[in-house]
Design a protein around this motif. Structure first.
Motif, PDB file in Angstrom:
ATOM      1  N   VAL A 256       0.864  -1.179   0.000  1.00 28.92           N
ATOM      2  CA  VAL A 256       0.000   0.000   0.000  1.00 28.92           C
ATOM      3  C   VAL A 256       0.900   1.228   0.000  1.00 28.92           C
ATOM      4  CG1 VAL A 256      -1.822   1.257   1.222  1.00 28.92           C
ATOM      5  CG2 VAL A 256      -1.751  -1.257   1.330  1.00 28.92           C
ATOM      6  N   ARG A 257       0.531   2.225  -0.762  1.00 31.19           N
ATOM      7  CA  ARG A 257       1.318   3.462  -0.804  1.00 31.19           C
ATOM      8  C   ARG A 257       0.375   4.659  -0.842  1.00 31.19           C
ATOM      9  NH1 ARG A 257       6.441   4.046  -2.930  1.00 31.19           N
ATOM     10  NH2 ARG A 257       6.784   2.029  -1.927  1.00 31.19           N
ATOM     11  N   ARG A 258       0.572   5.572   0.065  1.00 32.63           N
ATOM     12  CA  ARG A 258      -0.145   6.852   0.037  1.00 32.63           C
ATOM     13  C   ARG A 258       0.863   7.940  -0.310  1.00 32.63           C
ATOM     14  NH1 ARG A 258      -3.809   8.621   5.013  1.00 32.63           N
ATOM     15  NH2 ARG A 258      -5.497   7.744   3.749  1.00 32.63           N
ATOM     16  N   ILE A 259       0.586   8.666  -1.388  1.00 26.83           N
ATOM     17  CA  ILE A 259       1.493   9.697  -1.895  1.00 26.83           C
ATOM     18  C   ILE A 259       0.823  11.051  -1.725  1.00 26.83           C
ATOM     19  CG2 ILE A 259       2.772  10.506  -3.917  1.00 26.83           C
ATOM     20  CD1 ILE A 259       2.466   7.587  -4.991  1.00 26.83           C
ATOM     21  N   LYS A 260       1.537  12.000  -1.144  1.00 33.13           N
ATOM     22  CA  LYS A 260       0.957  13.303  -0.842  1.00 33.13           C
ATOM     23  C   LYS A 260       1.656  14.410  -1.640  1.00 33.13           C
ATOM     24  CE  LYS A 260       1.943  12.823   3.396  1.00 33.13           C
ATOM     25  NZ  LYS A 260       2.158  13.185   4.808  1.00 33.13           N
ATOM     26  N   PRO A 287       6.435  -3.223  -4.765  1.00 34.09           N
ATOM     27  CA  PRO A 287       6.092  -4.532  -5.346  1.00 34.09           C
ATOM     28  C   PRO A 287       4.870  -4.450  -6.251  1.00 34.09           C
ATOM     29  CG  PRO A 287       6.619  -4.751  -3.020  1.00 34.09           C
ATOM     30  CD  PRO A 287       6.566  -3.276  -3.296  1.00 34.09           C
ATOM     31  N   PRO A 288       4.643  -5.467  -7.051  1.00 30.78           N
ATOM     32  CA  PRO A 288       3.551  -5.425  -8.036  1.00 30.78           C
ATOM     33  C   PRO A 288       2.156  -5.348  -7.409  1.00 30.78           C
ATOM     34  CG  PRO A 288       5.125  -7.169  -8.532  1.00 30.78           C
ATOM     35  CD  PRO A 288       5.477  -6.663  -7.180  1.00 30.78           C
ATOM     36  N   ASP A 289       1.225  -4.808  -8.191  1.00 33.71           N
ATOM     37  CA  ASP A 289      -0.205  -4.759  -7.848  1.00 33.71           C
ATOM     38  C   ASP A 289      -0.491  -4.109  -6.494  1.00 33.71           C
ATOM     39  OD1 ASP A 289      -0.807  -6.164 -10.235  1.00 33.71           O
ATOM     40  OD2 ASP A 289      -0.330  -8.056  -9.242  1.00 33.71           O
ATOM     41  N   PRO A 290       0.031  -2.927  -6.266  1.00 33.47           N
ATOM     42  CA  PRO A 290      -0.222  -2.276  -4.980  1.00 33.47           C
ATOM     43  C   PRO A 290      -1.573  -1.557  -4.948  1.00 33.47           C
ATOM     44  CG  PRO A 290       1.120  -0.854  -6.333  1.00 33.47           C
ATOM     45  CD  PRO A 290       0.902  -2.124  -7.132  1.00 33.47           C
ATOM     46  N   LEU A 291      -1.940  -1.091  -3.778  1.00 35.97           N
ATOM     47  CA  LEU A 291      -3.035  -0.145  -3.605  1.00 35.97           C
ATOM     48  C   LEU A 291      -2.405   1.236  -3.492  1.00 35.97           C
ATOM     49  CD1 LEU A 291      -5.041  -2.062  -0.837  1.00 35.97           C
ATOM     50  CD2 LEU A 291      -5.287  -2.273  -3.324  1.00 35.97           C
ATOM     51  N   ILE A 292      -2.845   2.179  -4.314  1.00 38.54           N
ATOM     52  CA  ILE A 292      -2.232   3.506  -4.363  1.00 38.54           C
ATOM     53  C   ILE A 292      -3.283   4.577  -4.098  1.00 38.54           C
ATOM     54  CG2 ILE A 292      -1.013   5.198  -5.792  1.00 38.54           C
ATOM     55  CD1 ILE A 292       0.735   2.873  -5.224  1.00 38.54           C
ATOM     56  N   GLU A 293      -2.967   5.476  -3.194  1.00 40.05           N
ATOM     57  CA  GLU A 293      -3.808   6.652  -2.989  1.00 40.05           C
ATOM     58  C   GLU A 293      -2.953   7.898  -3.175  1.00 40.05           C
ATOM     59  OE1 GLU A 293      -7.064   7.503   0.243  1.00 40.05           O
ATOM     60  OE2 GLU A 293      -5.144   8.284   0.973  1.00 40.05           O
ATOM     61  N   ILE A 312      -4.644  11.821 -14.507  1.00 37.41           N
ATOM     62  CA  ILE A 312      -3.818  11.520 -13.330  1.00 37.41           C
ATOM     63  C   ILE A 312      -3.845  10.023 -13.040  1.00 37.41           C
ATOM     64  CG2 ILE A 312      -3.502  11.969 -10.872  1.00 37.41           C
ATOM     65  CD1 ILE A 312      -4.779  14.719 -11.315  1.00 37.41           C
ATOM     66  N   LYS A 313      -5.012   9.410 -13.195  1.00 38.41           N
ATOM     67  CA  LYS A 313      -5.115   7.954 -12.981  1.00 38.41           C
ATOM     68  C   LYS A 313      -4.204   7.203 -13.954  1.00 38.41           C
ATOM     69  CE  LYS A 313      -8.794   6.220 -10.331  1.00 38.41           C
ATOM     70  NZ  LYS A 313      -9.320   4.879 -10.025  1.00 38.41           N
ATOM     71  N   ASP A 314      -4.160   7.684 -15.183  1.00 35.77           N
ATOM     72  CA  ASP A 314      -3.292   7.049 -16.168  1.00 35.77           C
ATOM     73  C   ASP A 314      -1.822   7.175 -15.764  1.00 35.77           C
ATOM     74  OD1 ASP A 314      -5.457   6.313 -17.693  1.00 35.77           O
ATOM     75  OD2 ASP A 314      -5.301   8.001 -19.088  1.00 35.77           O
ATOM     76  N   MET A 315      -1.466   8.299 -15.173  1.00 31.45           N
ATOM     77  CA  MET A 315      -0.096   8.493 -14.701  1.00 31.45           C
ATOM     78  C   MET A 315       0.232   7.485 -13.597  1.00 31.45           C
ATOM     79  SD  MET A 315      -0.117  12.681 -14.607  1.00 31.45           S
ATOM     80  CE  MET A 315       1.575  12.865 -14.035  1.00 31.45           C
ATOM     81  N   LEU A 316      -0.716   7.288 -12.685  1.00 34.64           N
ATOM     82  CA  LEU A 316      -0.514   6.313 -11.610  1.00 34.64           C
ATOM     83  C   LEU A 316      -0.394   4.901 -12.173  1.00 34.64           C
ATOM     84  CD1 LEU A 316      -3.095   7.627  -8.959  1.00 34.64           C
ATOM     85  CD2 LEU A 316      -0.602   7.877  -8.888  1.00 34.64           C
ATOM     86  N   SER A 317      -1.238   4.588 -13.143  1.00 26.05           N
ATOM     87  CA  SER A 317      -1.220   3.252 -13.743  1.00 26.05           C
ATOM     88  C   SER A 317       0.097   2.978 -14.458  1.00 26.05           C
ATOM     89  CB  SER A 317      -2.386   3.099 -14.725  1.00 26.05           C
ATOM     90  OG  SER A 317      -3.626   3.174 -14.060  1.00 26.05           O
ATOM     91  N   GLU A 318       0.587   3.972 -15.181  1.00 22.50           N
ATOM     92  CA  GLU A 318       1.838   3.798 -15.914  1.00 22.50           C
ATOM     93  C   GLU A 318       3.018   3.620 -14.970  1.00 22.50           C
ATOM     94  OE1 GLU A 318       4.574   6.173 -19.232  1.00 22.50           O
ATOM     95  OE2 GLU A 318       2.574   6.903 -18.709  1.00 22.50           O
ATOM     96  N   GLN A 319       2.988   4.353 -13.857  1.00 28.26           N
ATOM     97  CA  GLN A 319       4.118   4.319 -12.925  1.00 28.26           C
ATOM     98  C   GLN A 319       4.126   3.062 -12.051  1.00 28.26           C
ATOM     99  OE1 GLN A 319       6.318   6.855 -12.838  1.00 28.26           O
ATOM    100  NE2 GLN A 319       7.493   6.527 -10.953  1.00 28.26           N
ATOM    101  N   LYS A 321       1.328   0.402 -12.022  1.00 27.39           N
ATOM    102  CA  LYS A 321       0.471  -0.730 -12.397  1.00 27.39           C
ATOM    103  C   LYS A 321      -0.287  -1.260 -11.178  1.00 27.39           C
ATOM    104  CE  LYS A 321       3.281  -2.039 -16.377  1.00 27.39           C
ATOM    105  NZ  LYS A 321       4.006  -0.757 -16.353  1.00 27.39           N
ATOM    106  N   PRO A 322      -1.070  -0.412 -10.535  1.00 26.74           N
ATOM    107  CA  PRO A 322      -1.711  -0.798  -9.269  1.00 26.74           C
ATOM    108  C   PRO A 322      -2.908  -1.721  -9.463  1.00 26.74           C
ATOM    109  CG  PRO A 322      -2.405   1.405  -9.913  1.00 26.74           C
ATOM    110  CD  PRO A 322      -1.383   0.968 -10.930  1.00 26.74           C
TER     111      PRO A 322
END
Length: 434
Positions: A256-260, A287-293, A312-319, A321-322
């Motif tokens: 899990v990763r929370r980015i501020k 690691p692969p398949d995380p939960l990202i906020e 922005i969601k696409d940016m998160l997905s590219e970086q 792959k959550p």
């Protein structure tokens, strides 16, 4: 002594509607049971909320049945002792829960509130008697908990007197006051638990999903998996208790990763996208398949409707792959707002102390007495929460006021004594308001 204490597995929860999260909670449960098998524990305690909801489906029951059957096969002497959490309780009209079903199949033992033949034992008649350990349990009883604690303590005392001294464990399902960042209904203050301290060696709690220990006899392991995103960064896991001591084990679970990102100085949406890209590039690998906020906070300088969230969601997905991602935008301009990084891992009491300290120190006249004032504010708050009479709270505030009055720079009266001038009156008002 060699046992495991865990709680709040929440089997059956498909967080965010994701089948993979449904399986994550089963994997976490299996991890704990496998640890028990590998370390040949004598017994396992589950302090409530094995399941996420009362009316579980067949796949959820199968998950629990499969894991517990494996334990019974590989470690047949290791008992599993459980109390019902608020998520496990049977519906009133049924009178029979899914925990009772597992109990009937011999896969675990649910400790109930039960009257015993012994005189005066109305609640604690159902308990586990092992060679050197006696285990009691109290299901989730909500707001009634605090009122029955003296009775629970008295009944355990009577049973101990009748059957002899043993290492005594009591499982309960409630939240301790001061542990959460916000107050929650049904919390129990430490002072209310003191009758139990005389008769219980290990109070095994569940309900709150973070780990905490109090005074060497109260233990709450937290959930093994994350149940809600607001638990991010909090310690959690399960306890392995041996004669050598109590150790919190925190297994590897879904990353899990929370980015501020503070957006207060960002002028346009294009600048926002650029800032987000730079912020994501600075994130360590995950690691692969995380939960990202992604948490965007601060004062926004352009309409929220101008933000392209899909971009922005696409940016998160590219970086990353959550498995799942979410973008939250929080606006705040309060001078008393604390960033999450400032309070992560702090109890509510510690957060209150910081907020009250900052507020008192806004007025330079009180800086030298800030610690005394803050202690009084917190004590007055505790007294009010406990239902103490208003006159007693006023006395506590007045005591603080009198103690520091002489150090405040107001004029003396005609007798040479310092009068209660504007500074003192303002101080008393600040303490009362807080």
């Amino acid at each position: 002594m060699n046992f495991i204490h865990a709680s709040d597995f929440h089997l059956g929860y498909a967080q965010y509607g994701l089948p993979e999260r449904f399986r994550d909670y089963a994997r976490a449960f299996h991890t704990v049971i496998q640890h028990a098998i590998d370390h040949r524990v004598e017994f396992i305690l589950i302090s409530g909320d094995l399941f996420h909801k009362r009316n579980i489906n067949a796949p959820t029951y199968r998950q629990a049945h499969k894991v517990l059957s494996e334990l019974k096969k590989k470690s047949p002497s290791a008992g599993v002792y459980v109390v019902e959490g608020n998520h496990d309780l049977a519906y009133h009209q049924d009178g029979y829960s899914w925990l009772d079903m597992l109990n009937s199949e011999g896969l675990l033992k649910v400790i109930k509130l039960k009257e015993a033949e012994a005189d005066g034992v109305k609640l604690m008649g159902d308990f586990i008697e092992l060679d050197n350990v006696r285990i009691f349990g109290v299901k989730y009883i909500g707001s009634s908990t605090v009122s029955v604690i003296p009775q629970i303590a008295e009944e355990i005392k009577k049973i101990t007197a009748a059957r002899g001294e043993k290492y005594t464990i009591l499982m309960m399902h409630f939240g301790m006051a001061g542990q959460m960042r916000q107050e929650a209904p049904g919390e129990i203050h430490y002072n209310s638990l003191l009758p139990l301290k005389e008769v219980v060696n290990y109070l095994a709690l569940g309900h709150y999903h973070m780990n905490y220990e109090i005074d060497g006899w109260i233990f709450n392991p937290g959930s093994v998996e994350m149940i809600a995103m607001n638990e991010y960064g909090l310690p959690k896991g399960f306890y392995h208790v041996r004669d050598s001591g109590t150790k919190l084990i925190s297994p590897v679970t879904r990353p899990v990763r929370r980015i501020k990102l503070d957006i207060s100085s960002i002028a346009t949406p294009d600048e926002l996208y650029s800032s987000i890209g730079s912020r994501l590039d600075r994130e360590p690998s995950i690691p692969p398949d995380p939960l990202i906020e992604l948490l965007l906070y601060g004062n926004m300088n352009f309409p929220k409707s101008d933000i392209n969230l899909e971009r922005i969601k696409d940016m998160l997905s590219e970086q990353f792959k959550p498995l799942w991602s979410e973008i939250k935008i929080l606006k705040s301009n309060s001078q008393y707002t604390l960033n999450e990084g400032d309070v992560r891992g702090l109890t509510r009491e510690e957060i209150e102390h910081r907020v009250f300290s900052d507020r008192v120190k806004l007025d330079g006249r009180y800086r030298d007495n800030a610690e005394e004032i803050v202690k009084t504010i917190i004590e007055a708050k505790r007294m009010a929460a406990a239902g103490v009479e208003e006159s007693a709270i006023q006395t506590e505030l007045r005591w603080c006021f009198e103690k520091i009055k002489s150090s405040l720079p107001d004029n003396e009266d005609k007798t040479g004594k310092k009068a209660a001038g504007p500074a003192q009156k303002t101080l008393l008002s600040r303490i009362g308001d807080a």
